[in-house]
Design an enzyme around this catalytic site. Structure first.
Site, PDB file in Angstrom:
ATOM      1  N   ASP A 240      90.224 -39.205  62.424  1.00  0.00           N
ATOM      2  CA  ASP A 240      91.293 -38.245  62.146  1.00  0.00           C
ATOM      3  C   ASP A 240      91.099 -36.930  62.911  1.00  0.00           C
ATOM      4  O   ASP A 240      89.992 -36.587  63.314  1.00  0.00           O
ATOM      5  CB  ASP A 240      91.309 -37.900  60.649  1.00  0.00           C
ATOM      6  CG  ASP A 240      91.812 -39.053  59.788  1.00  0.00           C
ATOM      7  OD1 ASP A 240      91.998 -40.159  60.326  1.00  0.00           O
ATOM      8  OD2 ASP A 240      92.002 -38.836  58.583  1.00  0.00           O
TER       9      ASP A 240
ATOM     10  N   HIS B  12      85.978 -38.592  61.632  1.00  0.00           N
ATOM     11  CA  HIS B  12      86.769 -37.563  62.323  1.00  0.00           C
ATOM     12  C   HIS B  12      86.296 -37.394  63.767  1.00  0.00           C
ATOM     13  O   HIS B  12      85.103 -37.231  64.004  1.00  0.00           O
ATOM     14  CB  HIS B  12      86.659 -36.222  61.587  1.00  0.00           C
ATOM     15  CG  HIS B  12      87.325 -36.227  60.249  1.00  0.00           C
ATOM     16  ND1 HIS B  12      86.754 -36.806  59.140  1.00  0.00           N
ATOM     17  CD2 HIS B  12      88.540 -35.757  59.850  1.00  0.00           C
ATOM     18  CE1 HIS B  12      87.586 -36.681  58.115  1.00  0.00           C
ATOM     19  NE2 HIS B  12      88.682 -36.043  58.512  1.00  0.00           N
TER      20      HIS B  12
HETATM   21 ZN   LIG Z   1      92.604 -34.596  58.628  1.00  0.00          ZN
END
Ligand SMILES: [Zn+2]
Length: 313
Positions: free
Chosen positions: A116, A260
């Site tokens: 992400d 992430h």
């Molecule tokens: Zn996020």
């Protein structure tokens, strides 16, 4: 010499044609949109056929056409590829759902790595290199703002065969009016499409917040709200061994793992990734993208509804 990729929808193959006399607009829309749309469509069909030159009758027939005609054919195929993407991105049974994992009737050990908050300088590239080395395709939930700043990184993600998801424009957690929620999703979707040719119907709400209007809006637009079954908690920068353990302890068939590539210092994620991959592989897991996971689950669910053959007496 410019290389142009032609995407043949019905024949399910890509072929390249050397072309010297094409106008720049046609080259841009041809190479880029079709390359990206074709790649993502092929990806969604779980097919990679990258032979640089095809000698099929269709390829030969296309090569014999004048440039003007080729441009028209390209535009038509691009349109068809986009329509297909719409259909294939999220099977009907998953549209408008919120899922933490994709349940596979077979319980096959398939799992999806998701990243992400990118595209992001340095870390997205490092993660792509690790994925490439391990021959893994993952899913990247991108944010509109960094996408605007780093379009080439997003293009690289798609060119290397990974899938995309929508992670809003601003990455806000607070409550959204229906109009703001729609704009957060739409604006990001449009830029993703314009930048990469990839039309995604996967949505992940920032922070996993499900009650601030964003997820509601996404579901209304038939997105799958893709949460996660295992959280690396890499946003809080745990030590590399803790990060690895966070992922492994909740790994399960059909799972989606939250990591992430952007939004801050992701050096621990980069360091932990090879270990996560090696450990999951040693447990027998295979890595797939979220769209692949959905397609496989959809096929399995369809098959499980078929009448069972009679048991021999
Ligand atoms: Zn996020």
């Amino acid at each position: 010499m410019a290389k142009r990729y032609l995407f043949v929808k019905d024949k399910k193959h890509l072929f390249a044609k050397n072309q010297r006399r094409l106008n720049p607009i046609a080259i841009a829309s041809g190479i880029f949109a079709l390359g990206a749309v074709g790649a993502s469509w092929v990806l969604s069909k779980n097919l990679w056929l990258t032979a640089p030159k095809s000698t099929t009758p269709e390829a030969t027939a296309i090569e014999a056409l004048p440039d003007r005609k080729i441009t028209q054919v390209l535009a038509k195929w691009e349109q068809e590829a986009r329509t297909d993407l719409f259909t294939f991105a999220v099977p009907a049974r998953f549209q408008g759902q919120t899922l933490k994992e994709i349940q596979l009737p077979s319980q096959r050990k398939l799992i999806a790595l998701t990243f992400d908050d990118g595209p992001w300088p340095v870390t997205t590239g490092k993660i792509l290199a690790i994925l490439k080395k391990n021959n893994i395709k993952a899913t990247f939930f991108m944010v509109g703002q960094p996408l605007q700043n780093y379009p080439q990184i997003a293009q690289q993600v798609v060119a290397e065969g990974h899938a995309l998801g929508n992670h809003t424009w601003h990455h806000w957690y607070h409550a959204h009016s229906p109009a703001t929620a729609a704009s957060e999703i739409e604006k990001t979707a449009a830029l993703l499409h314009k930048t990469t040719g990839f039309r995604t119907y996967l949505f992940r709400p920032p922070g996993g917040v499900l009650n601030n209007g964003l997820a509601h809006q996404a579901k209304k637009q038939k997105y799958l709200v893709a949460m996660w079954s295992a959280d690396s908690k890499d946003y809080s920068r745990p030590s590399v061994p803790t990060l690895v353990r966070n992922v492994l302890k909740d790994a399960k068939p059909g799972g989606m793992l939250l990591l992430h590539d952007g939004g801050g210092d992701r050096s621990h994620t980069v360091q932990a990734l090879p270990q996560i991959i090696a450990d999951l592989r040693s447990q027998g897991y295979q890595f797939v993208t979220v769209p692949e996971l959905l397609e496989i689950a959809d096929k399995e669910l369809k098959a499980s509804k078929l009448p069972k053959p009679p048991t021999p007496k």
